[in-house]
Scaffold this active site. Structure first.
Site, PDB file in Angstrom:
ATOM      1  N   ASP A  81     -51.855  17.623  10.518  1.00 53.87           N
ATOM      2  CA  ASP A  81     -50.943  17.146   9.466  1.00 53.87           C
ATOM      3  C   ASP A  81     -50.188  15.905   9.966  1.00 53.87           C
ATOM      4  O   ASP A  81     -49.386  16.001  10.890  1.00 53.87           O
ATOM      5  CB  ASP A  81     -49.955  18.262   9.101  1.00 53.87           C
ATOM      6  CG  ASP A  81     -49.176  17.970   7.823  1.00 53.87           C
ATOM      7  OD1 ASP A  81     -48.986  16.785   7.478  1.00 53.87           O
ATOM      8  OD2 ASP A  81     -48.742  18.956   7.174  1.00 53.87           O
ATOM      9  N   TRP A 129     -42.392  20.544   4.305  1.00 50.67           N
ATOM     10  CA  TRP A 129     -41.692  19.293   4.636  1.00 50.67           C
ATOM     11  C   TRP A 129     -40.232  19.455   4.249  1.00 50.67           C
ATOM     12  O   TRP A 129     -39.915  19.882   3.133  1.00 50.67           O
ATOM     13  CB  TRP A 129     -42.310  18.134   3.851  1.00 50.67           C
ATOM     14  CG  TRP A 129     -41.811  16.769   4.213  1.00 50.67           C
ATOM     15  CD1 TRP A 129     -42.409  15.859   5.039  1.00 50.67           C
ATOM     16  CD2 TRP A 129     -40.619  16.117   3.718  1.00 50.67           C
ATOM     17  NE1 TRP A 129     -41.671  14.694   5.109  1.00 50.67           N
ATOM     18  CE2 TRP A 129     -40.564  14.828   4.311  1.00 50.67           C
ATOM     19  CE3 TRP A 129     -39.595  16.498   2.846  1.00 50.67           C
ATOM     20  CZ2 TRP A 129     -39.536  13.927   4.044  1.00 50.67           C
ATOM     21  CZ3 TRP A 129     -38.562  15.599   2.595  1.00 50.67           C
ATOM     22  CH2 TRP A 129     -38.536  14.331   3.195  1.00 50.67           C
ATOM     23  N   HIS A 134     -52.558  18.104   6.008  1.00 47.68           N
ATOM     24  CA  HIS A 134     -51.441  18.390   5.112  1.00 47.68           C
ATOM     25  C   HIS A 134     -51.915  18.999   3.796  1.00 47.68           C
ATOM     26  O   HIS A 134     -51.177  19.773   3.172  1.00 47.68           O
ATOM     27  CB  HIS A 134     -50.674  17.090   4.851  1.00 47.68           C
ATOM     28  CG  HIS A 134     -49.420  17.276   4.064  1.00 47.68           C
ATOM     29  ND1 HIS A 134     -48.371  18.041   4.511  1.00 47.68           N
ATOM     30  CD2 HIS A 134     -49.046  16.816   2.833  1.00 47.68           C
ATOM     31  CE1 HIS A 134     -47.397  18.034   3.611  1.00 47.68           C
ATOM     32  NE2 HIS A 134     -47.791  17.306   2.586  1.00 47.68           N
ATOM     33  N   SER A 163     -45.690  21.775   1.026  1.00 51.14           N
ATOM     34  CA  SER A 163     -45.030  20.541   1.450  1.00 51.14           C
ATOM     35  C   SER A 163     -43.556  20.538   1.032  1.00 51.14           C
ATOM     36  O   SER A 163     -42.808  21.407   1.453  1.00 51.14           O
ATOM     37  CB  SER A 163     -45.795  19.338   0.908  1.00 51.14           C
ATOM     38  OG  SER A 163     -45.374  18.184   1.565  1.00 51.14           O
ATOM     39  N   MET A 164     -43.120  19.591   0.180  1.00 52.22           N
ATOM     40  CA  MET A 164     -41.722  19.659  -0.273  1.00 52.22           C
ATOM     41  C   MET A 164     -41.461  20.944  -1.050  1.00 52.22           C
ATOM     42  O   MET A 164     -40.316  21.408  -1.115  1.00 52.22           O
ATOM     43  CB  MET A 164     -41.369  18.450  -1.138  1.00 52.22           C
ATOM     44  CG  MET A 164     -41.118  17.184  -0.345  1.00 52.22           C
ATOM     45  SD  MET A 164     -40.318  15.947  -1.364  1.00 52.22           S
ATOM     46  CE  MET A 164     -40.479  14.491  -0.299  1.00 52.22           C
TER      47      MET A 164
HETATM   48  O1  9J3 Z   1     -44.483  17.204  -0.593  1.00 49.80           O
HETATM   49  C1  9J3 Z   1     -44.972  16.517   0.277  1.00 49.80           C
HETATM   50  O2  9J3 Z   1     -46.199  16.245   0.378  1.00 49.80           O
HETATM   51  C2  9J3 Z   1     -43.973  15.930   1.240  1.00 49.80           C
HETATM   52  C3  9J3 Z   1     -44.525  14.931   2.157  1.00 49.80           C
HETATM   53  C4  9J3 Z   1     -44.080  13.538   1.803  1.00 49.80           C
HETATM   54  O3  9J3 Z   1     -44.804  12.810   1.177  1.00 49.80           O
HETATM   55  O4  9J3 Z   1     -42.848  13.171   2.229  1.00 49.80           O
HETATM   56  C5  9J3 Z   1     -42.581  11.774   2.242  1.00 49.80           C
HETATM   57  C6  9J3 Z   1     -41.261  11.493   1.629  1.00 49.80           C
END
Ligand code: 9J3
Ligand code: ZN
Length: 309
Positions: free
Chosen positions: A224, A203, A256, A178-179
């Site tokens: 996702d 992300w 996700h 993700s991030m």
């Molecule tokens: O690290 C993630 O799960 C990023 C997805 C997220 O919650 O972004 C919203 C700011």
């Protein structure tokens, strides 16, 4: 299928290094000793003339298995003992008889901890990598920060950690969820010498990555809704240079958070990508080319073939 000119070609059927029979194998072993590679023993007995090759010839079963050929040890790295990231756990092959290994640092996602990506530690290390699963400084850190933290973790690993002598500092990669996956793109952009990047359901607000020179395999998930592939993984993939070795694997019936649990599809293609590009191990090209077909676990696969051309 290995593509070496010397060892396993059909014209030299008895030249196998594994059995150490015949003149070619003896010559290669002697050259390995002269090159300082040490005796040909242990899981890396087939090191051949790619000095970075580790472990036995792979099969579909061996890359799908819960564990690879190397026994794994682990050591905890306290956040109090490091700067620039939040500490973590280093997983590494226990054996010291196969020389150094390539390494990969892995970041969790927003609000998440090292535990969320911990399954990848032993899964990848048992195939012959040093793997550093990290915590971030805060769980709210954004992808650019996570990218810097992945690089700080690699620097710690190669320069200061207790296993630094086991790591080949010239063969490093990054992964993240993700991030953290967005962070792995940031890290590769900042450090073009990285050999592999694997963002997992990444992300990022930055949708374009034409600067990358690091072979990159992006995993998306068809279901996702947090980092929809249409606005994250797919544009990230499409923006990578078409001259780069790149891949896009969209997981079928996935979310996700699919990368937060043991997943055979993620493991087998991540292992193949890391082996192919961190170890230059063309024995794994067979799992990446021709491009994997859609299946019960693969919604879609895009990429270039063959690699390295
Ligand atoms: O690290 C993630 O799960 C990023 C997805 C997220 O919650 O972004 C919203 C700011
Ligand atoms: Zn960009």
């Amino acid at each position: 299928m290995r593509l070496h000119p010397h060892t396993d070609s059909p014209t030299h059927p008895s030249g196998s290094l594994r059995h150490r029979t015949g003149r070619l194998a003896g010559t290669a072993a002697a050259l390995a000793v002269l090159a300082g590679l040490g005796p040909l023993a242990g899981p890396g007995a087939h090191a051949a003339d790619n000095p970075y090759e580790r472990g036995p010839a792979p099969t579909t079963s061996s890359i799908e298995a819960p564990r690879g050929p190397y026994a794994v040890s682990q050591t905890s790295v306290s956040s109090l003992s490091v700067t620039g990231f939040g500490g973590g756990t280093i997983y590494y092959p226990t054996s010291t008889s196969d020389g150094t290994f390539g390494a990969v640092a892995i970041s969790p996602g927003y609000t998440a901890y090292e535990s969320s990506i911990a399954w990848l530690g032993p899964r990848l290390a048992s195939q012959g990598f040093v793997v550093f699963t990290i915590d971030t400084l805060t769980t709210a850190d954004q992808p650019d920060s996570r990218g810097r933290q992945l690089l700080a973790a690699l620097d710690h690993l190669t320069e200061r950690s207790s296993v630094r002598g086991r790591v080949d500092a010239s063969r490093l990669g990054v992964m993240g969820h993700s991030m953290g996956g967005g962070g792995s793109l940031e890290a590769a952009k900042s450090r073009p010498g990285l050999q592999a990047a694997i963002p997992l359901t990444p992300w990022n607000l930055d949708k374009t990555w034409p600067e990358l020179t690091t072979p990159t395999l992006i995993f998306g998930a068809d279901g996702d809704s947090i980092a929809p592939v249409s606005s994250h993984a797919e544009p990230f993939y499409s923006s990578l240079s078409s001259s780069l070795d790149r891949g896009y694997l969209e997981l079928n019936s996935a979310t996700h958070f699919t990368p937060n649990s043991s997943n055979t599809t993620i493991a087998k293609y991540s292992i193949s990508w890391l082996k192919r590009f961190i170890d230059n191990d063309t024995r794994y090209e067979q799992f990446l080319c021709p491009l994997p077909r859609p299946s019960l676990t693969i919604e879609e696969y895009r990429g270039n073939c063959p690699h390295g051309s």
